[in-house]
Enzyme design. Structure first.
Site, PDB file in Angstrom:
ATOM      1  N   ASN A   9       0.867  -1.172   0.000  1.00  0.00           N
ATOM      2  CA  ASN A   9       0.000   0.000   0.000  1.00  0.00           C
ATOM      3  C   ASN A   9       0.909   1.229   0.000  1.00  0.00           C
ATOM      4  O   ASN A   9       1.498   1.568   1.024  1.00  0.00           O
ATOM      5  CB  ASN A   9      -0.901  -0.013   1.246  1.00  0.00           C
ATOM      6  N   TRP A  10       1.010   1.857  -1.148  1.00  0.00           N
ATOM      7  CA  TRP A  10       1.939   2.998  -1.259  1.00  0.00           C
ATOM      8  C   TRP A  10       1.370   4.283  -0.673  1.00  0.00           C
ATOM      9  O   TRP A  10       2.079   5.284  -0.586  1.00  0.00           O
ATOM     10  CB  TRP A  10       2.309   3.222  -2.732  1.00  0.00           C
ATOM     11  N   LYS A  11       0.100   4.281  -0.334  1.00  0.00           N
ATOM     12  CA  LYS A  11      -0.533   5.491   0.217  1.00  0.00           C
ATOM     13  C   LYS A  11      -0.285   6.661  -0.747  1.00  0.00           C
ATOM     14  O   LYS A  11      -0.265   6.447  -1.950  1.00  0.00           O
ATOM     15  CB  LYS A  11      -0.030   5.749   1.636  1.00  0.00           C
ATOM     16  N   HIS A  95      -9.396   1.350   5.013  1.00  0.00           N
ATOM     17  CA  HIS A  95      -8.104   1.585   5.672  1.00  0.00           C
ATOM     18  C   HIS A  95      -8.294   2.556   6.836  1.00  0.00           C
ATOM     19  O   HIS A  95      -9.095   3.494   6.745  1.00  0.00           O
ATOM     20  CB  HIS A  95      -7.084   2.133   4.662  1.00  0.00           C
ATOM     21  N   GLU A  97      -6.613   4.973   7.810  1.00  0.00           N
ATOM     22  CA  GLU A  97      -6.397   6.388   7.471  1.00  0.00           C
ATOM     23  C   GLU A  97      -7.639   6.980   6.836  1.00  0.00           C
ATOM     24  O   GLU A  97      -7.933   8.165   7.013  1.00  0.00           O
ATOM     25  CB  GLU A  97      -5.161   6.518   6.564  1.00  0.00           C
ATOM     26  N   GLU A 164      -4.956  -4.374  10.820  1.00  0.00           N
ATOM     27  CA  GLU A 164      -3.919  -3.348  10.966  1.00  0.00           C
ATOM     28  C   GLU A 164      -4.173  -2.569  12.251  1.00  0.00           C
ATOM     29  O   GLU A 164      -4.960  -1.606  12.253  1.00  0.00           O
ATOM     30  CB  GLU A 164      -3.958  -2.383   9.777  1.00  0.00           C
ATOM     31  N   GLY A 170       2.951   2.830  10.649  1.00  0.00           N
ATOM     32  CA  GLY A 170       3.907   3.922  10.450  1.00  0.00           C
ATOM     33  C   GLY A 170       4.646   4.328  11.708  1.00  0.00           C
ATOM     34  O   GLY A 170       5.291   5.370  11.742  1.00  0.00           O
ATOM     35  N   SER A 209       3.887  -1.582  10.290  1.00  0.00           N
ATOM     36  CA  SER A 209       5.348  -1.641  10.458  1.00  0.00           C
ATOM     37  C   SER A 209       5.940  -3.005  10.106  1.00  0.00           C
ATOM     38  O   SER A 209       6.854  -3.490  10.777  1.00  0.00           O
ATOM     39  CB  SER A 209       5.744  -1.218  11.880  1.00  0.00           C
ATOM     40  N   GLY A 230       3.142  -0.864   4.207  1.00  0.00           N
ATOM     41  CA  GLY A 230       3.206   0.540   3.826  1.00  0.00           C
ATOM     42  C   GLY A 230       4.638   0.943   3.527  1.00  0.00           C
ATOM     43  O   GLY A 230       5.187   0.658   2.457  1.00  0.00           O
ATOM     44  N   GLY A 231       5.295   1.590   4.493  1.00  0.00           N
ATOM     45  CA  GLY A 231       6.622   2.176   4.295  1.00  0.00           C
ATOM     46  C   GLY A 231       7.639   1.242   3.643  1.00  0.00           C
ATOM     47  O   GLY A 231       8.358   1.646   2.721  1.00  0.00           O
TER      48      GLY A 231
HETATM   49  P1  13P Z   1       3.328   0.820   7.536  1.00  0.00           P
HETATM   50  O1  13P Z   1       3.833  -0.510   6.994  1.00  0.00           O
HETATM   51  O2  13P Z   1       4.044   1.996   6.985  1.00  0.00           O
HETATM   52  O3  13P Z   1       3.265   0.789   9.035  1.00  0.00           O
HETATM   53  O4  13P Z   1       1.816   0.957   7.022  1.00  0.00           O
HETATM   54  C1  13P Z   1       0.938  -0.088   7.221  1.00  0.00           C
HETATM   55  C2  13P Z   1      -0.309   0.189   6.465  1.00  0.00           C
HETATM   56  O5  13P Z   1      -1.087   1.038   6.837  1.00  0.00           O
HETATM   57  C3  13P Z   1      -0.555  -0.590   5.244  1.00  0.00           C
HETATM   58  O6  13P Z   1      -1.846  -0.380   4.781  1.00  0.00           O
END
Ligand code: 13P
Length: 248
Positions: A9-11, A95, A97, A164, A170, A209, A230-231
């Site tokens: 998930n590149w956001k 998600h 967010e 999640e 993050g 993470s 994500g990251g």
């Molecule tokens: P991180 O891996 O950056 O913690 O993000 C997780 C996430 O929200 C994937 O959708």
């Protein structure tokens, strides 16, 4: 056996050019991986570039969100028809967010899931508790509500659930394998209550993470069937190592 499912998930990261550069490096690294479903979710504006490059590869394309109507006066929104047209086969829905910053309720999440399924998009359905909820002992209550409301009147096929915990996203603070397995087991029990035996076939991903360093032990948990990253998915080498978990 549930086939492992690893999604990026590149956001709100990567232009079309950056997406092409990532895929030029990433696709050769995972070309031989047969036994894992590999998914990338770039931002909307990078979907056409990604679709062109992954054609014929073992990588599937996901969007990060969707709107629940097919078309009409919904300024700024993207419909399921538009996503399938651009080559998406998957979509992330609910998600944390989106729930947090864009006030998406369980009801909206449920409408989006139904709209996606109506157009044959597979769904990565996200759930998870916030830190205050965990500290107040409400983790299971939150997960129960999100599963039951989000999946209300939704058939079980083509749904992947992503657990999640919001406090792990993050933050560099991963759930321990014990915490992840406990939550995943509980989610599978709730899915069994909804779907009976079919719950055994539903993949449940862990997100929060995830890194090349912790993926192996997370994937060793009985009810962890993959990861939503994500990251650590923004660099080709790092995400490829996560896709190739347990290949030391
Ligand atoms: P991180 O891996 O950056 O913690 O993000 C997780 C996430 O929200 C994937 O959708």
């Amino acid at each position: 056996m549930r086939k492992p499912f690893i999604a990026a998930n590149w956001k709100m990261n990567k232009t079309a050019g950056e997406t092409r550069a990532f895929l030029d490096e990433f696709l050769p690294l995972v070309r031989d991986v047969q036994d894992v479903d590999i998914v990338i979710a770039p931002p909307f504006t990078s979907l056409p570039a990604a679709a062109a490059l992954i054609k014929g590869s073992n990588v599937l394309l996901s969007a990060q969100d969707i709107f629940y109507e097919d078309k009409g006066a919904y300024t700024g929104e993207i419909s399921p028809v538009m996503l399938t047209d651009v080559g998406c086969t998957q979509v992330i829905i609910g998600h944390s967010e989106r729930r947090q910053y864009f006030k998406e309720s369980d009801e909206i999440v449920n409408k989006k899931i139904k709209a996606a399924r109506k157009h044959n998009l597979d769904v990565i359905f996200c759930i998870g508790e916030a830190l205050e909820e965990r500290e107040a002992g409400k983790t299971f209550d939150v997960l129960k509500r999100e599963v039951e409301e989000g999946l209300k009147d939704v058939p079980s096929d083509s749904i992947v659930v992503a657990y999640e915990p919001v406090w792990a996203i993050g933050t560099g603070k991963t759930a321990t394998t014990g915490q992840a397995q406990e939550a995943h087991k509980y989610i599978r029990e709730r899915l069994s209550a909804l779907y009976g035996g079919a719950a055994q076939d539903i993949r449940i991903l862990y997100g929060g993470s995830v890194t090349p360093e912790n993926i192996d032990s997370l994937m060793d948990c009985a009810d962890v069937d993959g990861a939503l990253v994500g990251g650590a998915s923004l660099k080709a080498g790092s995400f490829a190592r996560i896709v190739k978990f347990n290949c030391k």
